[in-house]
Structures are given as C-alpha cells and as structure tokens.
Design a protein around this motif. Structure first.
Motif, PDB file in Angstrom:
ATOM      1  N   THR A   1       0.824  -1.219   0.000  1.00 36.86           N
ATOM      2  CA  THR A   1       0.000   0.000   0.000  1.00 36.86           C
ATOM      3  C   THR A   1       0.851   1.261   0.000  1.00 36.86           C
ATOM      4  N   GLY A   2       2.123   1.111   0.392  1.00 41.52           N
ATOM      5  CA  GLY A   2       2.968   2.281   0.541  1.00 41.52           C
ATOM      6  C   GLY A   2       2.807   2.969   1.882  1.00 41.52           C
ATOM      7  N   LEU A   3       1.959   2.405   2.749  1.00 42.31           N
ATOM      8  CA  LEU A   3       1.695   3.024   4.053  1.00 42.31           C
ATOM      9  C   LEU A   3       2.580   2.461   5.169  1.00 42.31           C
ATOM     10  N   GLY A   4       3.300   1.403   4.894  1.00 44.30           N
ATOM     11  CA  GLY A   4       4.161   0.836   5.923  1.00 44.30           C
ATOM     12  C   GLY A   4       5.273   1.796   6.291  1.00 44.30           C
ATOM     13  N   LYS A   5       5.577   1.879   7.560  1.00 42.84           N
ATOM     14  CA  LYS A   5       6.640   2.777   8.004  1.00 42.84           C
ATOM     15  C   LYS A   5       7.513   2.075   9.028  1.00 42.84           C
ATOM     16  N   PRO A   6       8.784   2.463   9.152  1.00 39.60           N
ATOM     17  CA  PRO A   6       9.663   1.844  10.145  1.00 39.60           C
ATOM     18  C   PRO A   6       9.115   2.044  11.558  1.00 39.60           C
ATOM     19  N   LEU A   7       9.118   0.950  12.335  1.00 43.63           N
ATOM     20  CA  LEU A   7       8.614   0.978  13.708  1.00 43.63           C
ATOM     21  C   LEU A   7       9.691   0.479  14.661  1.00 43.63           C
ATOM     22  N   LYS A   8       9.492   0.767  15.929  1.00 40.53           N
ATOM     23  CA  LYS A   8      10.399   0.308  16.978  1.00 40.53           C
ATOM     24  C   LYS A   8       9.583  -0.479  17.999  1.00 40.53           C
ATOM     25  N   LEU A   9      10.160  -1.572  18.511  1.00 39.48           N
ATOM     26  CA  LEU A   9       9.497  -2.392  19.507  1.00 39.48           C
ATOM     27  C   LEU A   9       9.011  -1.524  20.668  1.00 39.48           C
ATOM     28  N   ILE A  10       7.741  -1.641  21.013  1.00 40.61           N
ATOM     29  CA  ILE A  10       7.171  -0.814  22.081  1.00 40.61           C
ATOM     30  C   ILE A  10       7.769  -1.171  23.433  1.00 40.61           C
ATOM     31  N   SER A  11       7.847  -2.473  23.718  1.00 40.16           N
ATOM     32  CA  SER A  11       8.382  -2.901  25.007  1.00 40.16           C
ATOM     33  C   SER A  11       9.898  -2.754  25.030  1.00 40.16           C
ATOM     34  N   HIS A  12      10.446  -2.781  26.235  1.00 39.02           N
ATOM     35  CA  HIS A  12      11.895  -2.654  26.432  1.00 39.02           C
ATOM     36  C   HIS A  12      12.420  -3.987  26.969  1.00 39.02           C
ATOM     37  N   PRO A  13      12.971  -4.849  26.106  1.00 40.83           N
ATOM     38  CA  PRO A  13      13.441  -6.152  26.583  1.00 40.83           C
ATOM     39  C   PRO A  13      14.494  -6.004  27.674  1.00 40.83           C
ATOM     40  N   PRO A  14      14.349  -6.721  28.782  1.00 42.17           N
ATOM     41  CA  PRO A  14      15.366  -6.636  29.835  1.00 42.17           C
ATOM     42  C   PRO A  14      16.722  -7.157  29.382  1.00 42.17           C
ATOM     43  N   ASN A  15      16.734  -8.050  28.392  1.00 44.07           N
ATOM     44  CA  ASN A  15      17.999  -8.565  27.861  1.00 44.07           C
ATOM     45  C   ASN A  15      18.001  -8.420  26.340  1.00 44.07           C
ATOM     46  N   PRO A  16      18.416  -7.250  25.828  1.00 41.95           N
ATOM     47  CA  PRO A  16      18.430  -7.067  24.380  1.00 41.95           C
ATOM     48  C   PRO A  16      19.462  -7.927  23.662  1.00 41.95           C
ATOM     49  N   GLU A  17      20.385  -8.536  24.415  1.00 37.94           N
ATOM     50  CA  GLU A  17      21.385  -9.431  23.825  1.00 37.94           C
ATOM     51  C   GLU A  17      21.030 -10.888  24.128  1.00 37.94           C
ATOM     52  N   LEU A  18      19.781 -11.220  23.924  1.00 40.45           N
ATOM     53  CA  LEU A  18      19.286 -12.573  24.154  1.00 40.45           C
ATOM     54  C   LEU A  18      20.135 -13.583  23.375  1.00 40.45           C
ATOM     55  N   PRO A  19      20.522 -14.703  23.986  1.00 39.17           N
ATOM     56  CA  PRO A  19      21.343 -15.684  23.264  1.00 39.17           C
ATOM     57  C   PRO A  19      20.568 -16.378  22.143  1.00 39.17           C
ATOM     58  N   PHE A  20      21.200 -16.468  20.969  1.00 42.10           N
ATOM     59  CA  PHE A  20      20.636 -17.126  19.796  1.00 42.10           C
ATOM     60  C   PHE A  20      21.347 -18.456  19.572  1.00 42.10           C
ATOM     61  N   TYR A  21      20.568 -19.499  19.332  1.00 44.47           N
ATOM     62  CA  TYR A  21      21.104 -20.795  18.934  1.00 44.47           C
ATOM     63  C   TYR A  21      20.545 -21.125  17.553  1.00 44.47           C
ATOM     64  N   LEU A  22      21.361 -21.724  16.704  1.00 44.63           N
ATOM     65  CA  LEU A  22      20.901 -22.125  15.386  1.00 44.63           C
ATOM     66  C   LEU A  22      21.015 -23.638  15.232  1.00 44.63           C
ATOM     67  N   ALA A  23      19.964 -24.246  14.698  1.00 45.98           N
ATOM     68  CA  ALA A  23      20.026 -25.651  14.318  1.00 45.98           C
ATOM     69  C   ALA A  23      20.706 -25.734  12.960  1.00 45.98           C
ATOM     70  N   ALA A  24      21.688 -26.612  12.827  1.00 39.87           N
ATOM     71  CA  ALA A  24      22.435 -26.730  11.577  1.00 39.87           C
ATOM     72  C   ALA A  24      23.010 -28.130  11.469  1.00 39.87           C
ATOM     73  N   ILE A  25      23.084 -28.625  10.233  1.00 41.81           N
ATOM     74  CA  ILE A  25      23.641 -29.950   9.974  1.00 41.81           C
ATOM     75  C   ILE A  25      24.762 -29.872   8.940  1.00 41.81           C
ATOM     76  N   GLY A  26      24.490 -29.225   7.813  1.00 42.14           N
ATOM     77  CA  GLY A  26      25.473 -29.135   6.745  1.00 42.14           C
ATOM     78  C   GLY A  26      26.619 -28.206   7.101  1.00 42.14           C
ATOM     79  N   PRO A  27      27.792 -28.413   6.487  1.00 39.09           N
ATOM     80  CA  PRO A  27      28.978 -27.599   6.819  1.00 39.09           C
ATOM     81  C   PRO A  27      28.758 -26.095   6.653  1.00 39.09           C
ATOM     82  N   ARG A  28      28.072 -25.671   5.607  1.00 39.11           N
ATOM     83  CA  ARG A  28      27.856 -24.235   5.411  1.00 39.11           C
ATOM     84  C   ARG A  28      26.938 -23.657   6.479  1.00 39.11           C
ATOM     85  N   ASN A  29      25.935 -24.419   6.885  1.00 36.55           N
ATOM     86  CA  ASN A  29      25.038 -23.967   7.946  1.00 36.55           C
ATOM     87  C   ASN A  29      25.757 -23.894   9.287  1.00 36.55           C
TER      88      ASN A  29
END
Length: 344
Positions: free
Chosen positions: A149-177
């Motif tokens: 529509t062209g009406l979308g605009k950049p937004l910011k998360l309303i809440s304030h996460p207590p841990n903005p550096e939350l740990p990320f884990y990735l599932a992977a099997i192949g060498p590139r992943n």
C-alpha cells in the motif's frame, strides 16, 4: 558439560512430560527445550513450562523461521524472556522444504541467506536502537514489494526487553550452515552428534565461522548443545531397538530421496549403504524393515544407551568432543536421574 532436557514434539501425555521437567529442575539440569514441526507449537509449550518452574531455562529447539516473521519472533522472544525472569533461550532453524512449502505454504528460498537476514532483523528489533528499516535479499521491512500500500513505516518495539542481547542458537547440519552458526549465533543445536567424528565433520566449518565473526573470543564462548536420545538399561540390545524408530524416521522419512539433510549427515559418517536401505524401505512403506536396517554402530555413535558404566564412559567422550551442554532426549525418569549422577 551441563545437562539439559529436550522433550521434543509435544503430544499426548502432557503430565508425564511435566513430571520430567520438574525432576530435571530438581536435579539442576540447566535447561529444557521444546520442538515444533506441524503439530503443537513450541511457544505455548515453553510458556506453560516456564509458568510451572522457577530456575530451569526454557529453550526453543526450534522455532521455524519460515513460519513466523522476524518481528513476531522478536516479540515472542522478548515476552517469553521477561515472563520467565530471563530464562529464555532462542533456538531457530529453517526446517526443511517439505514442511516449509507443504505446511506453511511459503517458498523455501535461500535458507542460508534467510537465516543471516532473519537473525540480523531479530537482533535489531531487540536492541531498539532505531526504527526498523531493513531491506535484504530475502527480507524487506517495511514491505515495499508487489501489492504494498505504501503506508508501511519503520517501527520500533514498544516494550523494552530486559535482555536485548538474548542468546541465539541455530540448528544446523550441513557444513555451510554450521559455519554460519559459528559466525552469527551464540550457540549451535546439532542433532545426531557423533563425538568421535566431531573434529573431522565440523571442526573446519566451526573454525571458518569463528574467524568470520570478527570476535577473537568467539570459540571460547560458543555453546554446542546437541540433542542425544538416552536410555540407561542393562539390556543393550533392547535399548538399541528403542533408538531405531527415530533414526529410521529421520534418515528415511524426513525429506525426499536425494534431499534429506539427516541422511546426508549419516552418509558423511560412513553409513551410506545403510542409509540407502533405510530410505528405500521407509519411502516404500516398509517402516519395520527401515528400523531393522539401522546399524548398531550408528545407534551407538549418536545415542546414549546401555548400562550405567557404558553411558558414563560415553559422557566423558561427549565432553571431550567440545559439547558444552548435552540435551537429553528421554521419557524415562530413571535415566534422567542416572545421567545427573554420572555427570557430576
């Protein structure tokens, strides 16, 4: 090496799984993880578990990236982490084309590129430094493509996460992943981990990823948390038989012939002939034959099964292979308790 519990896909017997989780917490297991495919979702299960526990971390193994926008995942992760008192561990994966296209009805696309962009976007949202405006190859937010529509605009998360550096884990099997996980994530969720082959199978990929991360301390802080099916029993043969159905399902049925990531992994382990027999039987409806074709050697490499003394020795091998947290797949309370004792 810490211990965690992976309860897998949620189904019947919810009370039994909760008993396992509460016992794992009593035994000081570090974490409990839930999975999703095309049944119960992991978020609801983890919320339910977090509400009935106090200390144990709750992790998603995995949330399917094609099933949720990165903004939805960021909102969910921030909410779960806050409600659980900072206990949430975010595990992500792309799943496979059969589920992505057959169930979620979206194109599989370029999984490596999607993963890189998805993690970028979720991190940007949690950090809340600027309104989100991200235009990548796989993801564009705000959406400016066909039908916009062209009406979308950049937004910011309303809440304030207590841990903005939350740990990320990735599932992977192949060498590139695996390389990508080592580069952009905080941890890795392998499946069918063979500690004897860890170096030759994944060491180079991990090394390349650590180098590309730009963080000289990355290798020391990176979490390796494989899920390992476990059963402590004096009847080794019967114990092995309890492991065969899952291996036959994944090697034979979780993917098409010629496009099965788990079968590719077992082939790299040297079980190519057995994999061919398992796939042929499974894809032609002969599931019993597929289970019988799973070699004892493969069961022993990727499972914890047998008498306590044998399992204790295998725990040492897992620790020496670089595993930082072993996610135990079991429905047996006695096994859960014995592993805690053996790992002390």
């Amino acid at each position: 090496m810490r211990l965690g519990l992976n309860i897998g896909y949620w189904g019947a017997g919810m009370g039994r799984s909760l008993d396992l989780v509460k016992e794992a917490e009593r035994l000081d297991y570090h974490s409990v993880w839930a999975a999703e495919a095309y049944g119960a979702d992991a978020v609801t299960v983890l919320s339910w578990i977090a509400a009935q526990t106090d200390r144990i971390h709750v992790g998603s193994a995995i949330l399917q990236m094609h099933a949720r926008t990165p903004a939805m995942t960021a909102m969910t992760a921030a909410t779960l982490d806050e409600l659980s008192g900072g206990r949430f561990l975010l595990g992500l994966g792309v799943s496979g084309p059969q589920v992505v296209e057959g169930w979620h009805g979206v194109p599989y696309g370029k999984p490596l590129q999607r993963t890189r962009e998805y993690v970028d976007v979720v991190r940007l949202i949690l950090r809340r430094q600027d309104p989100l405006d991200y235009q990548g190859e796989e993801l564009g937010i705000p959406y400016r493509g066909p039908g916009a529509t062209g009406l979308g605009k950049p937004l910011k998360l309303i809440s304030h996460p207590p841990n903005p550096e939350l740990p990320f884990y990735l599932a992977a099997i192949g060498p590139r992943n695996v390389e990508l996980a080592a580069e952009i994530a905080d941890g890795w969720l392998p499946i069918f981990w063979s500690p004897e082959r860890a170096g030759e199978g994944f060491g180079a990929a991990l090394g390349r990823g650590f180098s590309r991360s730009g963080d000289p301390a990355k290798a020391a802080s990176f979490e390796i948390a494989p899920t390992v099916q476990a059963l402590v029993t004096d009847d080794l043969a019967a114990g092995r038989d309890t492991m065969r159905p899952m291996l036959a399902l994944y090697l034979g049925g979780m993917g098409a012939r010629g496009r099965n990531f788990y079968a590719d992994l077992a082939t790299r382990y040297g079980y190519g002939d057995a994999v061919d027999r398992i796939q042929d039987a499974y894809l032609n409806g002969r599931k019993g034959e597929a289970m019988a074709a799973v070699p004892d050697g493969l069961v022993d490499e990727v499972s914890l099964v047998g008498p306590a003394e044998r399992v204790r020795d295998r725990l040492d091998v897992y620790a020496e292979s670089g595993v930082t947290e072993l996610l135990v797949g079991t429905t047996d309370l006695a096994t859960l308790r014995t592993l805690a004792e053996l790992n002390e």
